[in-house]
Design a protein around this motif. Structure first.
Motif, PDB file in Angstrom:
ATOM      1  N   GLN A  96      38.121  35.814  25.577  1.00 59.82           N
ATOM      2  CA  GLN A  96      39.032  34.820  24.998  1.00 59.82           C
ATOM      3  C   GLN A  96      38.259  33.575  24.610  1.00 59.82           C
ATOM      4  N   TYR A  97      38.541  33.060  23.411  1.00 61.28           N
ATOM      5  CA  TYR A  97      37.968  31.812  22.911  1.00 61.28           C
ATOM      6  C   TYR A  97      39.147  30.909  22.535  1.00 61.28           C
ATOM      7  N   GLY A  98      39.702  30.228  23.534  1.00 61.87           N
ATOM      8  CA  GLY A  98      40.947  29.507  23.294  1.00 61.87           C
ATOM      9  C   GLY A  98      42.036  30.512  22.988  1.00 61.87           C
ATOM     10  N   LYS A  99      42.641  30.389  21.808  1.00 64.95           N
ATOM     11  CA  LYS A  99      43.670  31.342  21.405  1.00 64.95           C
ATOM     12  C   LYS A  99      43.087  32.567  20.705  1.00 64.95           C
ATOM     13  N   ARG A 100      41.803  32.561  20.510  1.00 70.28           N
ATOM     14  CA  ARG A 100      41.159  33.670  19.809  1.00 70.28           C
ATOM     15  C   ARG A 100      40.891  34.820  20.777  1.00 70.28           C
ATOM     16  N   LEU A 115      26.515  47.495  19.514  1.00 70.72           N
ATOM     17  CA  LEU A 115      27.686  46.685  19.851  1.00 70.72           C
ATOM     18  C   LEU A 115      28.385  46.243  18.571  1.00 70.72           C
ATOM     19  N   LYS A 116      29.717  46.400  18.551  1.00 67.84           N
ATOM     20  CA  LYS A 116      30.533  45.898  17.448  1.00 67.84           C
ATOM     21  C   LYS A 116      31.586  44.958  18.024  1.00 67.84           C
ATOM     22  N   VAL A 117      31.820  43.858  17.314  1.00 68.33           N
ATOM     23  CA  VAL A 117      32.740  42.823  17.793  1.00 68.33           C
ATOM     24  C   VAL A 117      33.908  42.710  16.823  1.00 68.33           C
ATOM     25  N   TYR A 118      35.133  42.732  17.380  1.00 64.46           N
ATOM     26  CA  TYR A 118      36.348  42.716  16.566  1.00 64.46           C
ATOM     27  C   TYR A 118      37.241  41.555  16.986  1.00 64.46           C
ATOM     28  N   ASP A 119      37.920  40.971  16.005  1.00 65.38           N
ATOM     29  CA  ASP A 119      38.905  39.921  16.273  1.00 65.38           C
ATOM     30  C   ASP A 119      40.289  40.552  16.303  1.00 65.38           C
ATOM     31  N   LEU A 120      41.027  40.297  17.405  1.00 65.91           N
ATOM     32  CA  LEU A 120      42.379  40.838  17.579  1.00 65.91           C
ATOM     33  C   LEU A 120      43.451  39.777  17.376  1.00 65.91           C
ATOM     34  N   THR A 121      43.052  38.565  17.084  1.00 64.34           N
ATOM     35  CA  THR A 121      43.969  37.422  17.157  1.00 64.34           C
ATOM     36  C   THR A 121      45.175  37.570  16.233  1.00 64.34           C
ATOM     37  N   LYS A 122      44.939  37.833  14.966  1.00 59.51           N
ATOM     38  CA  LYS A 122      46.041  37.876  14.003  1.00 59.51           C
ATOM     39  C   LYS A 122      46.850  39.157  14.123  1.00 59.51           C
ATOM     40  N   ASN A 123      46.160  40.266  14.379  1.00 59.18           N
ATOM     41  CA  ASN A 123      46.852  41.544  14.463  1.00 59.18           C
ATOM     42  C   ASN A 123      46.133  42.439  15.466  1.00 59.18           C
ATOM     43  N   GLU A 163      30.286  45.860  30.622  1.00 59.05           N
ATOM     44  CA  GLU A 163      30.967  44.709  31.211  1.00 59.05           C
ATOM     45  C   GLU A 163      30.617  43.426  30.471  1.00 59.05           C
ATOM     46  N   VAL A 164      31.533  42.458  30.579  1.00 59.72           N
ATOM     47  CA  VAL A 164      31.350  41.160  29.933  1.00 59.72           C
ATOM     48  C   VAL A 164      31.473  40.052  30.967  1.00 59.72           C
ATOM     49  N   ASP A 165      30.754  38.972  30.722  1.00 62.13           N
ATOM     50  CA  ASP A 165      30.885  37.751  31.508  1.00 62.13           C
ATOM     51  C   ASP A 165      31.824  36.843  30.732  1.00 62.13           C
ATOM     52  N   VAL A 166      33.066  36.737  31.191  1.00 62.07           N
ATOM     53  CA  VAL A 166      34.082  36.014  30.419  1.00 62.07           C
ATOM     54  C   VAL A 166      33.821  34.511  30.403  1.00 62.07           C
ATOM     55  N   LYS A 167      33.058  33.994  31.378  1.00 61.91           N
ATOM     56  CA  LYS A 167      32.773  32.559  31.433  1.00 61.91           C
ATOM     57  C   LYS A 167      31.620  32.191  30.508  1.00 61.91           C
ATOM     58  N   ARG A 168      30.527  32.933  30.614  1.00 63.55           N
ATOM     59  CA  ARG A 168      29.332  32.599  29.823  1.00 63.55           C
ATOM     60  C   ARG A 168      29.301  33.325  28.479  1.00 63.55           C
ATOM     61  N   TYR A 215      20.142  45.270  28.084  1.00 61.94           N
ATOM     62  CA  TYR A 215      20.239  44.276  27.022  1.00 61.94           C
ATOM     63  C   TYR A 215      21.318  43.264  27.422  1.00 61.94           C
ATOM     64  N   ILE A 216      21.009  41.984  27.291  1.00 55.59           N
ATOM     65  CA  ILE A 216      22.018  40.941  27.467  1.00 55.59           C
ATOM     66  C   ILE A 216      22.302  40.346  26.092  1.00 55.59           C
ATOM     67  N   ILE A 217      23.563  40.455  25.674  1.00 53.91           N
ATOM     68  CA  ILE A 217      23.977  40.019  24.352  1.00 53.91           C
ATOM     69  C   ILE A 217      24.737  38.702  24.465  1.00 53.91           C
ATOM     70  N   ASP A 218      24.345  37.732  23.659  1.00 49.83           N
ATOM     71  CA  ASP A 218      25.007  36.428  23.637  1.00 49.83           C
ATOM     72  C   ASP A 218      26.182  36.489  22.660  1.00 49.83           C
ATOM     73  N   LEU A 219      27.386  36.195  23.170  1.00 48.29           N
ATOM     74  CA  LEU A 219      28.580  36.185  22.325  1.00 48.29           C
ATOM     75  C   LEU A 219      29.271  34.815  22.341  1.00 48.29           C
ATOM     76  N   LYS A 220      28.489  33.790  22.541  1.00 46.63           N
ATOM     77  CA  LYS A 220      29.101  32.448  22.480  1.00 46.63           C
ATOM     78  C   LYS A 220      29.742  32.222  21.123  1.00 46.63           C
ATOM     79  N   ASN A 221      29.086  32.714  20.086  1.00 45.70           N
ATOM     80  CA  ASN A 221      29.681  32.764  18.750  1.00 45.70           C
ATOM     81  C   ASN A 221      29.943  34.238  18.444  1.00 45.70           C
TER      82      ASN A 221
END
Length: 445
Positions: free
Chosen positions: A67-71, A82-90, A112-117, A141-147
């Protein structure tokens, strides 16, 4: 269809030849003679509505949510990386927003993901990129998903194990285990135990040289498959020889050493657990587990929703000829295991958790009688409903309000199913299907 216990090069050839996905590594190393499916062949669906599908995630194995705020973001791992998807709108039509391309990666189960970092951890199995269990390289592998729109590899570190990697102690450490042992590991090991990696500085992970969770199979060091942490912080370790739980933080009584001591990720304190009765899981290979955490009373019972029972749910992954003997969902009592019994078990004096209930997909309504693949795989629990993947037998929903008698209430088995792992998320179930990508389901029962 070849199991992932075989080299990835062989699996790749099989996929090309048959159009079928490879299943995860379990008790059996041999190929399973899977029926080649005909396009358009009917499947079976009951009390479930398929509300979405993500075909470009073909090769999916696992996923996590951030979660990134409401995102609302979904990170999917698989043979592609690794593939990253946005679920926010739909949430039923995920939008691809970023990826880390690692074609040939294996196996990334239970990513697994670190939801804080905002980190994602990918386990590199020694069979990745055409390697073998004997000589292949394994690591994390440690993947940065801050963005989330620009995921990037933050670090990669070699680790002597690499089938799965799991957060413990609030994601300050990783426990990495499996698969079968390498050529340079002790001859008397049946598989790889756990190596601990300090990831407090994720750019510079540090792996401890000495493994833990040894002698887990009646005194023999054996294959650790995966780790799940419950709501109280107990890390439950599944593999050949059963399921054992450990404290990784705080001060606790060590029932093996007979004293109170400090628990750490690299020197954990045993809690409970042990081998599963052979009548419930004859292979002894426990793939993953779930513990409904609650507060135990002095007699070993708990006060959670399971009617005073202290239970451990676990999957036996096993592939035999035909469905009847394949791996099942097991439910066992942890009572009588709180004094270190599971750590003192030997072939001469074995300790086993009492079986409470089991459930097998073989012969159940909605199952395909033509397939010989019926092994259980990953599951997820919300309230009284357990959802579980059974490879070509699809996704099954079970009412476990009575753990002695799990009942199927719904199923989703498309003709080309290769369901590996289901995840409850905001009212939907997202299924990582190695053939179909991601199926998005809504329980209607």
């Amino acid at each position: 269809m070849l199991r992932s216990c075989l080299a990835l090069t062989t699996v790749t050839a099989t996929l090309i030849a048959t159009g079928l996905p490879a299943a995860a590594c379990g008790e059996e190393d041999k190929p399973a003679n899977e029926k080649v499916r005909v396009a358009g062949a009917p499947g079976a669906v009951k009390n479930v509505k398929a509300v979405g599908n993500v075909p470009d995630a073909q090769g999916a194995i696992a996923m996590g949510f951030l979660q990134y705020g409401k995102r609302d973001v979904m990170a999917v791992s698989g043979e592609f990386g690794l593939k990253v998807y946005d679920l926010t709108k739909n949430p039923t039509a995920p939008k691809l927003i970023g990826e880390v391309s690692l074609p040939g990666l294996w196996e990334t189960e239970d990513t697994e993901v670190d939801v804080k970092r905002k980190l994602v951890f990918l386990a590199r199995d020694p069979r990745a990129y055409g390697g073998t269990t004997q000589t292949g390289e394994s690591g994390i592998y440690i993947i940065d998903l801050k963005n989330p729109d620009k995921p990037a590899i933050l670090s990669y570190t070699k680790v002597p194990a690499g089938h799965t990697t799991s957060c413990v102690d609030d994601c300050r450490y990783l426990w990495t285990g499996g698969p079968a042992k390498a050529a340079n590991q002790p001859a008397d090991w049946g598989g790889r135990p756990i190596w601990v990696t300090d990831i407090r500085d994720p750019r510079n992970p540090k792996t401890y040289p000495n493994p833990i969770e040894l002698a887990r199979n009646d005194g023999k060091t054996d294959y650790v498959h995966d780790v799940q942490v419950d709501d109280e912080g107990v890390a439950w370790v599944s593999g050949r020889g059963g399921v054992r739980g450990y404290w990784t933080n705080g001060y606790h009584r060590d029932p093996v050493q007979g004293k109170v001591r400090r628990a750490t990720a690299f020197d954990p304190v045993p809690y409970a657990g042990g081998g599963i009765e052979e009548t419930a899981a004859p292979s002894k290979f426990m793939h993953n587990s779930f513990h409904p955490a609650g507060h135990r009373s002095a007699d070993g019972a708990d006060s959670n929703r399971w009617h005073g029972r202290d239970l451990i749910y676990a999957t036996e992954e096993s592939f035999l000829d035909g469905c009847a003997g394949d791996g099942v969902l097991t439910i066992s009592s942890l009572q009588n295991s709180y004094n270190g019994e599971g750590w003192r078990s030997t072939p001469e004096k074995p300790f086993r958790l009492k079986s409470v209930g089991t459930w097998s997909v073989a012969g159940q309504e909605g199952s395909d009688p033509a397939t010989g693949d019926c092994s259980a795989h990953y599951f997820d629990v919300r309230g009284k409903v357990l959802v579980q993947s059974f490879y070509t037998q699809g996704t099954r929903f079970l009412d476990v309000s009575d753990p002695t008698d799990p009942k199927q209430i719904a199923y989703f088995r498309p003709a080309d199913a290769s369901a590996w792992a289901p995840y409850w998320h905001k009212g939907y179930v997202y299924v990582a299907d190695n053939t179909r990508g991601i199926d998005i389901l809504k329980l209607t029962a």
